[in-house]
Design an enzyme around this catalytic site. Sequence first.
Site, PDB file in Angstrom:
ATOM      1  N   GLY A   1      25.134  27.477 -19.880  1.00 35.65           N
ATOM      2  CA  GLY A   1      24.695  28.652 -20.633  1.00 35.65           C
ATOM      3  C   GLY A   1      25.601  29.863 -20.584  1.00 35.65           C
TER       4      GLY A   1
ATOM      5  N   PHE B   1      11.143  33.162 -24.458  1.00 30.25           N
ATOM      6  CA  PHE B   1      12.268  32.231 -24.339  1.00 30.25           C
ATOM      7  C   PHE B   1      13.372  32.675 -25.296  1.00 30.25           C
ATOM      8  CE2 PHE B   1      14.691  28.326 -24.673  1.00 30.25           C
ATOM      9  CZ  PHE B   1      14.731  27.949 -23.346  1.00 30.25           C
TER      10      PHE B   1
ATOM     11  N   ASP C   1      15.753  34.098 -14.402  1.00 34.57           N
ATOM     12  CA  ASP C   1      14.361  33.998 -14.844  1.00 34.57           C
ATOM     13  C   ASP C   1      13.468  33.990 -13.587  1.00 34.57           C
ATOM     14  OD1 ASP C   1      12.149  33.476 -16.505  1.00 34.57           O
ATOM     15  OD2 ASP C   1      12.538  31.338 -16.598  1.00 34.57           O
TER      16      ASP C   1
ATOM     17  N   ASP D   1      20.615  27.822 -24.748  1.00 34.84           N
ATOM     18  CA  ASP D   1      20.126  26.748 -25.608  1.00 34.84           C
ATOM     19  C   ASP D   1      18.626  26.539 -25.491  1.00 34.84           C
ATOM     20  OD1 ASP D   1      20.146  25.633 -22.923  1.00 34.84           O
ATOM     21  OD2 ASP D   1      19.726  23.716 -23.886  1.00 34.84           O
TER      22      ASP D   1
ATOM     23  N   LYS E   1      15.160  38.476 -16.682  1.00 34.91           N
ATOM     24  CA  LYS E   1      13.755  38.414 -17.114  1.00 34.91           C
ATOM     25  C   LYS E   1      12.870  38.654 -15.887  1.00 34.91           C
ATOM     26  CE  LYS E   1      12.948  34.847 -20.113  1.00 34.91           C
ATOM     27  NZ  LYS E   1      12.483  33.460 -20.396  1.00 34.91           N
TER      28      LYS E   1
ATOM     29  N   GLU F   1      26.202  34.536 -14.564  1.00 37.57           N
ATOM     30  CA  GLU F   1      25.040  33.799 -15.074  1.00 37.57           C
ATOM     31  C   GLU F   1      24.651  34.284 -16.470  1.00 37.57           C
ATOM     32  OE1 GLU F   1      23.181  31.492 -15.292  1.00 37.57           O
ATOM     33  OE2 GLU F   1      22.240  30.796 -13.451  1.00 37.57           O
ATOM     34  N   ASP F   2      23.967  33.423 -17.193  1.00 39.93           N
ATOM     35  CA  ASP F   2      23.448  33.807 -18.503  1.00 39.93           C
ATOM     36  C   ASP F   2      22.099  34.514 -18.388  1.00 39.93           C
ATOM     37  OD1 ASP F   2      22.177  31.533 -17.565  1.00 39.93           O
ATOM     38  OD2 ASP F   2      22.341  30.406 -19.438  1.00 39.93           O
TER      39      ASP F   2
ATOM     40  N   ARG G   1      23.243  27.162 -29.016  1.00 43.32           N
ATOM     41  CA  ARG G   1      24.238  27.805 -28.153  1.00 43.32           C
ATOM     42  C   ARG G   1      25.289  28.566 -28.957  1.00 43.32           C
ATOM     43  NH1 ARG G   1      23.659  25.893 -22.879  1.00 43.32           N
ATOM     44  NH2 ARG G   1      23.118  23.709 -22.659  1.00 43.32           N
TER      45      ARG G   1
END
Length: 175
Positions: free
Chosen positions: A44, A152, A103, A159, A131, A99-100, A165
């Site tokens: 990601g 989400f 969560d 993705d 998040k 990191e993307d 993506r």
Amino acid sequence: MVFQQQLKIIINRDEIAKAVNRLAREINRDYQGKHPLLVSVLRGSFMFTADLIRQLDLPLELDFVRLSSYGTARESSGRVKVVQGTKTPVKDKDVLVVEDIVDTGITISFLLDYLRKKQPASLKVCTLTDKPSRRRVPVPIDYRGFTVPNKFIVGYGLDCDQRFRNLPDIYTLED
Ligand code: 5GP
Ligand code: MG
């Protein structure tokens, strides 16, 4: 059952570019005189990493790790495994994880434990999105692009079942 998935833009490409630029300036400032090792979490964060490092004016090294968490498309199972670890020596390096999204925090805290065992000189986290409403494990975030709502998100590397993506902006995906 998913009948139709709706994409709604929440962060556009200009906002992403501005955030990446701001993060790069913070990292350039904090790592002056250092040779950081960036550890990008596949898949990601590949796009974020590519944009970020082009604005880093530092003699950096780059490595990739791949983690799996055996979940469904949208929920991680909470059991993380290192599928591909670091290939570059970590000991005594100033390591920055890229990191993307953070969560629940389970994935990144697992990765931080994995890296800490390799005795880096320092260990920090840069994430494009955060998040916090879903956090289950506390995670120290040193560089944060955006705080996102409890939805989400896809696009800009992120993705859903390997789709989306390639989108240059970030969207929420709703059924
Ligand atoms: P965590 O372990 O913090 O719950 O989440 C780790 C991974 O779950 C992230 O690196 C990402 O791959 C995936 N993930 C969590 N939230 C989202 C989201 O909103 N969109 C996408 N595409 N992936 C997410
Ligand atoms: Mg990730």
